[in-house]
Motif scaffolding. Structure first.
Motif, PDB file in Angstrom:
ATOM      1  N   GLU A 137       0.826  -1.211   0.000  1.00 37.17           N
ATOM      2  CA  GLU A 137       0.000   0.000   0.000  1.00 37.17           C
ATOM      3  C   GLU A 137       0.860   1.261   0.000  1.00 37.17           C
ATOM      4  OE1 GLU A 137      -3.460   2.292   2.593  1.00 37.17           O
ATOM      5  OE2 GLU A 137      -2.473   0.501   3.389  1.00 37.17           O
ATOM      6  N   LEU A 138       1.950   1.232   0.752  1.00 38.14           N
ATOM      7  CA  LEU A 138       2.856   2.383   0.793  1.00 38.14           C
ATOM      8  C   LEU A 138       3.463   2.635  -0.583  1.00 38.14           C
ATOM      9  CD1 LEU A 138       4.191   4.499   2.635  1.00 38.14           C
ATOM     10  CD2 LEU A 138       6.037   2.850   3.037  1.00 38.14           C
ATOM     11  N   TRP A 147      -2.404  14.048   2.059  1.00 38.51           N
ATOM     12  CA  TRP A 147      -3.609  13.217   2.061  1.00 38.51           C
ATOM     13  C   TRP A 147      -3.253  11.743   2.046  1.00 38.51           C
ATOM     14  CZ3 TRP A 147      -5.820   9.467  -0.957  1.00 38.51           C
ATOM     15  CH2 TRP A 147      -7.142   9.141  -0.656  1.00 38.51           C
ATOM     16  N   HIS A 148      -2.269  11.355   1.246  1.00 42.24           N
ATOM     17  CA  HIS A 148      -1.874   9.939   1.179  1.00 42.24           C
ATOM     18  C   HIS A 148      -1.252   9.488   2.503  1.00 42.24           C
ATOM     19  CE1 HIS A 148      -2.780   8.523  -2.844  1.00 42.24           C
ATOM     20  NE2 HIS A 148      -2.372   9.674  -3.338  1.00 42.24           N
ATOM     21  N   ILE A 149      -0.481  10.369   3.139  1.00 43.91           N
ATOM     22  CA  ILE A 149       0.074  10.018   4.452  1.00 43.91           C
ATOM     23  C   ILE A 149      -1.054   9.809   5.453  1.00 43.91           C
ATOM     24  CG2 ILE A 149       1.430  10.889   6.390  1.00 43.91           C
ATOM     25  CD1 ILE A 149       3.226  12.300   4.356  1.00 43.91           C
ATOM     26  N   TRP A 150      -2.035  10.714   5.403  1.00 42.56           N
ATOM     27  CA  TRP A 150      -3.189  10.593   6.291  1.00 42.56           C
ATOM     28  C   TRP A 150      -3.952   9.287   6.034  1.00 42.56           C
ATOM     29  CZ3 TRP A 150      -5.914  11.822  10.397  1.00 42.56           C
ATOM     30  CH2 TRP A 150      -7.278  11.575  10.400  1.00 42.56           C
ATOM     31  N   ALA A 151      -4.200   8.994   4.771  1.00 44.60           N
ATOM     32  CA  ALA A 151      -4.946   7.792   4.432  1.00 44.60           C
ATOM     33  C   ALA A 151      -4.190   6.525   4.833  1.00 44.60           C
ATOM     34  CB  ALA A 151      -5.241   7.767   2.930  1.00 44.60           C
ATOM     35  N   PHE A 152      -2.856   6.605   4.844  1.00 43.47           N
ATOM     36  CA  PHE A 152      -2.053   5.434   5.189  1.00 43.47           C
ATOM     37  C   PHE A 152      -2.050   5.183   6.701  1.00 43.47           C
ATOM     38  CE2 PHE A 152       2.072   3.461   6.267  1.00 43.47           C
ATOM     39  CZ  PHE A 152       1.958   2.293   5.526  1.00 43.47           C
ATOM     40  N   VAL A 153      -1.970   6.262   7.494  1.00 44.52           N
ATOM     41  CA  VAL A 153      -1.856   6.091   8.943  1.00 44.52           C
ATOM     42  C   VAL A 153      -3.210   6.129   9.650  1.00 44.52           C
ATOM     43  CG1 VAL A 153       0.439   7.123   8.930  1.00 44.52           C
ATOM     44  CG2 VAL A 153      -1.532   8.567   9.421  1.00 44.52           C
ATOM     45  N   ALA A 154      -4.242   6.668   8.997  1.00 49.93           N
ATOM     46  CA  ALA A 154      -5.542   6.840   9.657  1.00 49.93           C
ATOM     47  C   ALA A 154      -6.128   5.549  10.206  1.00 49.93           C
ATOM     48  CB  ALA A 154      -6.533   7.506   8.697  1.00 49.93           C
ATOM     49  N   PRO A 155      -6.044   4.404   9.491  1.00 47.12           N
ATOM     50  CA  PRO A 155      -6.640   3.175  10.039  1.00 47.12           C
ATOM     51  C   PRO A 155      -6.055   2.755  11.382  1.00 47.12           C
ATOM     52  CG  PRO A 155      -6.234   2.927   7.691  1.00 47.12           C
ATOM     53  CD  PRO A 155      -5.569   4.198   8.100  1.00 47.12           C
ATOM     54  N   GLY A 156      -4.830   3.183  11.664  1.00 49.18           N
ATOM     55  CA  GLY A 156      -4.207   2.798  12.928  1.00 49.18           C
ATOM     56  C   GLY A 156      -4.397   3.801  14.043  1.00 49.18           C
ATOM     57  N   LEU A 157      -5.130   4.872  13.780  1.00 46.06           N
ATOM     58  CA  LEU A 157      -5.337   5.912  14.778  1.00 46.06           C
ATOM     59  C   LEU A 157      -6.665   5.733  15.499  1.00 46.06           C
ATOM     60  CD1 LEU A 157      -4.172   9.073  12.771  1.00 46.06           C
ATOM     61  CD2 LEU A 157      -2.846   7.751  14.429  1.00 46.06           C
ATOM     62  N   HIS A 206      -9.677  13.088  14.967  1.00 41.08           N
ATOM     63  CA  HIS A 206     -10.310  14.398  15.081  1.00 41.08           C
ATOM     64  C   HIS A 206      -9.287  15.488  15.372  1.00 41.08           C
ATOM     65  CE1 HIS A 206     -14.322  12.935  14.629  1.00 41.08           C
ATOM     66  NE2 HIS A 206     -14.267  12.166  15.697  1.00 41.08           N
ATOM     67  N   PHE A 207      -8.149  15.103  15.925  1.00 43.30           N
ATOM     68  CA  PHE A 207      -7.111  16.071  16.254  1.00 43.30           C
ATOM     69  C   PHE A 207      -6.223  16.391  15.053  1.00 43.30           C
ATOM     70  CE2 PHE A 207      -2.777  16.926  17.838  1.00 43.30           C
ATOM     71  CZ  PHE A 207      -3.039  18.112  18.507  1.00 43.30           C
ATOM     72  N   ILE A 208      -5.860  15.364  14.293  1.00 40.22           N
ATOM     73  CA  ILE A 208      -4.915  15.546  13.187  1.00 40.22           C
ATOM     74  C   ILE A 208      -5.586  16.132  11.953  1.00 40.22           C
ATOM     75  CG2 ILE A 208      -3.378  14.311  11.595  1.00 40.22           C
ATOM     76  CD1 ILE A 208      -2.743  12.384  13.822  1.00 40.22           C
ATOM     77  N   TRP A 209      -6.832  15.770  11.704  1.00 43.19           N
ATOM     78  CA  TRP A 209      -7.514  16.209  10.484  1.00 43.19           C
ATOM     79  C   TRP A 209      -7.542  17.735  10.342  1.00 43.19           C
ATOM     80  CZ3 TRP A 209      -8.334  14.579   5.929  1.00 43.19           C
ATOM     81  CH2 TRP A 209      -9.344  15.097   5.128  1.00 43.19           C
ATOM     82  N   PRO A 210      -7.886  18.498  11.393  1.00 43.17           N
ATOM     83  CA  PRO A 210      -7.858  19.968  11.244  1.00 43.17           C
ATOM     84  C   PRO A 210      -6.462  20.507  10.937  1.00 43.17           C
ATOM     85  CG  PRO A 210      -9.138  19.341  13.161  1.00 43.17           C
ATOM     86  CD  PRO A 210      -8.445  18.102  12.690  1.00 43.17           C
ATOM     87  N   VAL A 211      -5.432  19.837  11.464  1.00 43.07           N
ATOM     88  CA  VAL A 211      -4.060  20.272  11.199  1.00 43.07           C
ATOM     89  C   VAL A 211      -3.748  20.174   9.708  1.00 43.07           C
ATOM     90  CG1 VAL A 211      -1.623  19.787  11.637  1.00 43.07           C
ATOM     91  CG2 VAL A 211      -3.276  19.665  13.506  1.00 43.07           C
ATOM     92  N   LEU A 212      -4.153  19.060   9.084  1.00 42.13           N
ATOM     93  CA  LEU A 212      -3.896  18.865   7.663  1.00 42.13           C
ATOM     94  C   LEU A 212      -4.644  19.885   6.802  1.00 42.13           C
ATOM     95  CD1 LEU A 212      -4.080  14.954   7.459  1.00 42.13           C
ATOM     96  CD2 LEU A 212      -2.046  16.399   7.588  1.00 42.13           C
ATOM     97  N   ILE A 213      -5.780  20.347   7.280  1.00 40.11           N
ATOM     98  CA  ILE A 213      -6.557  21.330   6.524  1.00 40.11           C
ATOM     99  C   ILE A 213      -6.007  22.740   6.739  1.00 40.11           C
ATOM    100  CG2 ILE A 213      -8.829  22.403   6.271  1.00 40.11           C
ATOM    101  CD1 ILE A 213     -10.081  19.746   7.003  1.00 40.11           C
ATOM    102  N   LEU A 214      -5.710  23.070   8.002  1.00 40.73           N
ATOM    103  CA  LEU A 214      -5.321  24.437   8.331  1.00 40.73           C
ATOM    104  C   LEU A 214      -3.903  24.783   7.874  1.00 40.73           C
ATOM    105  CD1 LEU A 214      -6.840  24.784  11.911  1.00 40.73           C
ATOM    106  CD2 LEU A 214      -7.607  25.921   9.821  1.00 40.73           C
TER     107      LEU A 214
END
Length: 234
Positions: free
Chosen positions: A12-13, A85-95, A101-109
């Motif tokens: 996947e990576l 986005w790809h980094i987020w999608a890769f690590v999100a299942p393990g969070l 909810h904490f990391i998502w706003p960081v990626l947007i802002l």
């Protein structure tokens, strides 16, 4: 949720890396074609305060190198959000849900703050800085032929956009460190007077040697510092 094996994670990576590389290559091709228009946009702030100005191509390869560098900048601007986005999608299942909810706003802002910082430099700082340098170079008592090199100008302008884009990440970094327990709000409040001095010194180091540009970086950073305190927890 089904657990993946180590090889499946690597697969996947690799897939996400190839997608990011493809986006970079496509964006580079697009950047190659839009580079002349982007160059016109980047030069516009200078020509607004120097209507009869002329920039110099000092080498036979300057046109090619400038176009390549601008295409590279375009590809980075397009690819970095996709990479995040790809980094987020890769690590999100393990969070955990709280961590998501904490990391998502960081990626947007983060990209939004970078664009705001670069926009501030382009529309507010550039007219003052370029006017200062032109008056400084043309105000000598001896005859001067002022022909700035295009490559030097673009390198300076793009560098300033990056400086302001990164500087505007200050509130996000402060709030992030606060939420993970590294930076208590009380400590930041007690450190305020020293923080202002550091901001002033950083503005003096990161901007051209004129008071106006230093103030135009120091004041927003100070404002962002104070704004950060409103979102930090005790």
């Amino acid at each position: 949720m089904k657990k993946m094996t180590l090889m499946q994670h690597f697969s996947e990576l690799r897939r996400r890396f190839l997608w990011t590389l493809l986006i970079f290559c496509c964006a580079f091709v697009v950047g190659w074609y839009v580079a002349p228009y982007l160059q016109d946009v980047m030069v516009a702030p200078l020509l607004r305060v120097w209507s009869d100005g002329v920039l110099l191509y000092s080498g036979i390869t300057d046109g090619l190198m400038i176009r390549l560098s601008l295409a590279f900048v375009v590809s980075l601007v397009v690819t970095i959000p996709a990479l995040l986005w790809h980094i987020w999608a890769f690590v999100a299942p393990g969070l955990k849900e709280k961590e998501k909810h904490f990391i998502w706003p960081v990626l947007i802002l983060s990209p939004i703050l970078f664009v705001l910082g670069a926009g501030f430099a382009f529309y507010i700082l550039f007219p003052f800085v370029f006017k200062f340098f032109i008056e400084l170079n043309q105000g000598l008592s001896v005859p001067v032929l002022f022909l700035p090199a295009m490559r030097d100008y673009l390198s300076f302008a793009i560098g300033m956009l990056k400086v302001f884009g990164i500087a505007f990440q200050l509130p996000l970094a402060m709030v992030l460190l606060n939420r993970i327990g590294v930076l208590p709000r009380a400590s930041v409040v007690g450190f305020r007077r020293y923080a202002i001095v550091i901001i002033v010194i950083a503005a003096a180091v990161l901007t051209p040697p004129d008071v106006v540009s230093q103030i135009l970086l120091a004041l927003p950073m100070w404002g962002l510092f104070e704004l950060s305190l409103l979102f930090m927890r005790d």
